[in-house]
Design an enzyme around this catalytic site. Structure first.
Site, mmCIF file in Angstrom:
data_model
loop_
_atom_site.group_PDB
_atom_site.id
_atom_site.type_symbol
_atom_site.label_atom_id
_atom_site.label_comp_id
_atom_site.label_asym_id
_atom_site.label_seq_id
_atom_site.Cartn_x
_atom_site.Cartn_y
_atom_site.Cartn_z
ATOM 1 N N CYS F 52 0.851 -1.190 0.000
ATOM 2 C CA CYS F 52 0.000 0.000 0.000
ATOM 3 C C CYS F 52 0.892 1.246 0.000
ATOM 4 C CB CYS F 52 -0.908 -0.001 1.226
ATOM 5 S SG CYS F 52 -1.851 1.528 1.390
ATOM 6 N N ASP F 59 -0.582 -5.554 0.634
ATOM 7 C CA ASP F 59 -1.907 -5.859 0.087
ATOM 8 C C ASP F 59 -1.827 -7.184 -0.651
ATOM 9 O OD1 ASP F 59 -3.479 -3.640 0.870
ATOM 10 O OD2 ASP F 59 -2.590 -2.410 -0.693
#
Ligand SMILES: [Ca+2]
Ligand SMILES: [Ca+2]
Ligand SMILES: [Ca+2]
Ligand SMILES: [Ca+2]
Ligand SMILES: [Ca+2]
Ligand SMILES: [Ca+2]
Ligand SMILES: [Ca+2]
Ligand SMILES: [Ca+2]
Ligand SMILES: [Ca+2]
Ligand SMILES: [Ca+2]
Ligand SMILES: [Ca+2]
Ligand SMILES: [Ca+2]
Ligand SMILES: [Ca+2]
Ligand SMILES: [Ca+2]
Ligand SMILES: [Ca+2]
Ligand SMILES: [Ca+2]
Lengths: 154, 154, 154, 154, 154, 154, 154, 154, 154, 154
Positions: F52, F59
């Site tokens: 991220c 992520d």
């Protein structure tokens, strides 16, 4: 808000009894607060039962009702009571499914309506009945209801 | 290898006919090449059908047979023919399931055997029958067969 | 770390060929770096195929192998090659499943091992074979492998 | 109601025997009480079995029949008996599936009909047969039957 | 019946061997007894394996073949043997899937054919290949095969 | 065969390292050996992770990539490495998904390509991103990837 | 309430970075506010990734961690960061799974702990690792985590 | 990159409180960094709850929101807070679902948007509401969300 | 019948409001009409929500409560209101789950009780909490609740 | 065969009416033809409905009944009629489920019996009731019925 103004609801918020027959059931409606939108409302009704007119034995079905409201929405408690009114009513699978669809059309005058009756197996074979008032309105989102197929055992 | 020496198999590798009745069916066996091991053999038989002795109408079942062989294995083509021999045979669900289990025990003299009959619904209600020769042998791995439950529609 | 010190692995990190037969396959092992722990290692092997010794036609199986290592772990590339070596090898379902289990026990000397062979249906009936070296070690976590049951069609 | 007036049903409400062959089976029909509606009726038939004309061995199938009635509905007990009449009848998968579809078309003269035959695997490969009388009527709701695919084991 | 008259089937009803290569395999055909009907025949083939031409290691796939026969049906035992002939044959995923489709088109001259190859993951990523001879015939029923997506673990 | 002639593959068959960033990753291509066929190739990639750009936290996503090759196929090991190169790369969900799609289009110049990114939930809500280069080619078979919807717990 | 009094949490409610390695990660703990109850806490961690120490390529796993707290609970943000710290860390499947379990035992001194690592397939075969500190405490409810088995394709 | 330049986000990266009502909630937006692409963004929101305006009792729904961004993307933390703001807000199912859709349209001016509200059953019957701004843009990929149907028990 | 005689139920059959807090909620009980039977009552509660005491943001859980009544049954409308009273109440996952279990034990003095809290994921990791009052009574049937595991996406 | 000799069956093979109440229903029994075997018979009954004694509204349940017969089997048509007799009968969930179990015990005097009532949700919460006559007989095979858990929507 439009719904608060509905004057004559006799069932919602009141003690009610199961209507003695579909004819005796009162399907109440409330104004559609979004009358300019084309949208779909779906009811899944796994608690439906009626009586076989030939044998007097109970039948069971899982119903799915989809409609696109115009001026009216069905008041959902009255829908529940209407469906419950088939409890002691004799009806064939095909007739019964379509009759429910037509009654809702009569009361609601929707843009469009359809009904699926997924009946429990008799003689090893279940019957499904699919009826709609016509082609769905254009530009409507109408996802598959995804009801599982019957497959016997195994 | 033991299996190659089996002298008298009359069905495997031969053209065969469906036996006319369970009594006429020949369940053949072959030597267990691993006689000192405790292991489980499971057959899933989703193609079973027999006749209701009261109505003469067909019944269907999904059978699962588990056994722990001792000296003999069942020859699987003869098992298929034996199960097929119920096709025109009248039998109640409970009797039929247990009779198949007992016949296999008679022929195979296994350490242990069990059978499950998952019968297709009649009158809206399916019957399952579970029978075994006794407690499973200790130290045996016996996973749940995982047959899906019946749930009507919806 | 123990694994880096393993001197003689001939397959991992090398170009390899499918061994011509199970006898020709080399099952390599590496030291168990956690030899004081009782733990379970599970392999799921959905890519297994062998030859029917009677008909010469291919058979397929989904294997699940569970073991509790003692001094050795199986090197997984050599396991893959060993299983691949059955590709042109004739073997009956029961024999084949148990033979794989025994070979692994010979090579690894584990605390415990079991194998499940879920064979594809022949004659409408699949055979499952479940074998283990004995009761599982106490205080071991051994979840059900959850392999789906066979159910024909529908 | 139209159904009560049907004069000559010989099977519903009577003791019946399984017809000896498809040719001997009587498919009875009843007036469609909703003849002006386009609606779909679906039968799921997981209890179908016939005989392989080459080997004499049993075959099994899961059938799904969809039709849009015109003047007639099929009487469902007679449908069950008709399907049961294949029990000792030899038929190839493709022929058999389509023949059932055509027989129903002959008897019912529906607006439209289709049939799916999901046959149990032979030689590791199941066959599905899908036939219909033509494009479905416009504005009909025809959900996917959702029959699970075959996937072997694992 | 047309099928009984087929003169030259060399595999069905005979002992057969796995062909040594796709080129050596004989795909036999039988007359389509329903040549005026547009219908779909689907084969699900979860027992397919070939060899990676780069590494020499086995590959596995689940194939689904759909076709609309014209004058000929594929004889299913010969289809099984043809697919089995890839067992020792090197082929890339895309090439292999399409080559099978094209061979069937050559032999059967169908109205239409398509093939899906769902290959087992390599490097954490499975490849699916979908090919067809063109747009499906109008008015054909062609349900989704419903093969489960790959999702790793969890 | 075209693939054998590919001169400059630097990754397949070589030891490789994870590229340090998407920019550093080399997406290699090989000639499409079936350039006159319109067919679909699908990759399912459940092993995707990135960072991220706001929080620096990892992520995860499940990607599905579909394309119709023209002159080139993507070499799948280089695809794996390219996707792996996002491991330490900061990217928003929407940007990241579409950027992968565009990079593949740049390299492969396919007839058509689409990508789905199914991102793991953050704040109780997962995001899915669906992008394609335009309408799919006519007469292509493009089955639904069937990825399960997110549903929280229960 | 005990949790409010925790003095030294350095991660929860603070901006954090992914720790550079498992050794660098700080696993924080908070007092168990129900220290006299035997209860189970389960974490499902589908977002785990590490590096293969041999090839340098990413590995992925779905972890399930169960523990019965004594004096301490693990602070869940620090658990997330600890698991994230394996992102650039080389570790074998068996070692890695057990090392995570042992680290948690060291930090939390629980009554009991177990861990399952469901690793994504490599070479067509996934590995699961199941480890626990000993027999579960008596009178504990410990439901099966129900993680789906790997099955390849189809 | 466009997102880094967004000047006035008041929620992302800040401590936030649940807004007291939908009217009080601030839906923030960020520039669409791919404004020339037609792509779909889907949010699945299984954590939605509001209050029945008649009974004051909680209602629950699972929402799925799909949109095709034009100039703006919704900032997802503000979406979460906006949905959370219905927690103490009275709203009928149909009104509530459509109102959320319209609010998003007002804020985002997307090319297209749709919303599905799958409400938990009341009186044995769940209601689903499906609304969209019009026909989906051409050449958009819009897979079925695949939400499971309600089926009662069994 | 015992239930009709219950004198002081203040909620069932009355208009009610959501209690402002768990402390304010009145859990009502009715006499167990089968006090000599050992039986299990299970409630599944997918509509539970509370507030995170640290962030003020909503949390969601799916609860399953099992108990073996002694003298009292919980009146189910009061249970619904009690669970609803957590709507604006701050509570950690572990504390909250166990506190509900203990409150029910206090009110009902059952033979035995257990509770499972399946909390929605935060930070990519959901937490499940399982607590019971002790070993289940002997000779009780206590089937697995079968709640699906969390698995992220794909 | 024992069943043919049963003298006084008044329902099987006769036209019957739904009994007006459970008290009026006649549960008939037939001799157990396998009285020396310990085996389990399971009925799944997805078509059960009764009336709420407080509100007069219909309730629905899915029942599963397991028993180990001693001298008698329940005649299954009479079981269907007995369960149907609750159609207009007021009964609480717990009482009703256990009363059915006890009535069967009274009539059949089995070795052992248990019943599960999976009731449809009311107020967002379904109730399951599990009752048995005591510990199951030793050495009995009693697989989990596998009824799916309730999970609301999504
Ligand atoms: Ca469907
Ligand atoms: Ca079946
Ligand atoms: Ca089970
Ligand atoms: Ca149901
Ligand atoms: Ca299982
Ligand atoms: Ca489908
Ligand atoms: Ca699909
Ligand atoms: Ca995953
Ligand atoms: Ca889908
Ligand atoms: Ca399991
Ligand atoms: Ca497979
Ligand atoms: Ca769907
Ligand atoms: Ca479970
Ligand atoms: Ca389970
Ligand atoms: Ca279960
Ligand atoms: Ca939910």
């Amino acid at each position: 808000m439009a719904r608060k103004a509905r004057p004559a609801l006799t069932q919602l918020g009141h003690a009610t009894r199961l209507p003695a027959s579909p004819a005796a059931a009162v399907l109440e409606r409330i104004p559609n607060s979004q009358p300019r939108e084309r949208y779909l409302v779906r009811f899944a009704c796994p608690e439906f039962t009626s009586i076989c007119p030939v044998t007097g034995q109970p039948d069971f079905a899982h119903l799915v009702i989809d409609y696109v409201p115009k001026a009216w929405l069905v008041e959902s408690k009255s829908l529940k009571l209407y469906l419950g009114s088939f409890r002691n009513h004799g009806a064939f699978h095909e007739d019964c499914t379509i009759a429910i669809g037509k009654r809702l059309v009569d009361e609601l005058k929707p843009h469009w309506l359809r009904i699926a009756g997924y009946w429990y197996p008799r003689g090893g074979i279940p019957i499904d009945v699919f009826w709609q008032t016509g082609a769905p309105p254009r530009d409507l989102w109408l996802p598959d209801p995804g009801v599982a197929p019957y497959r016997g055992r195994g």
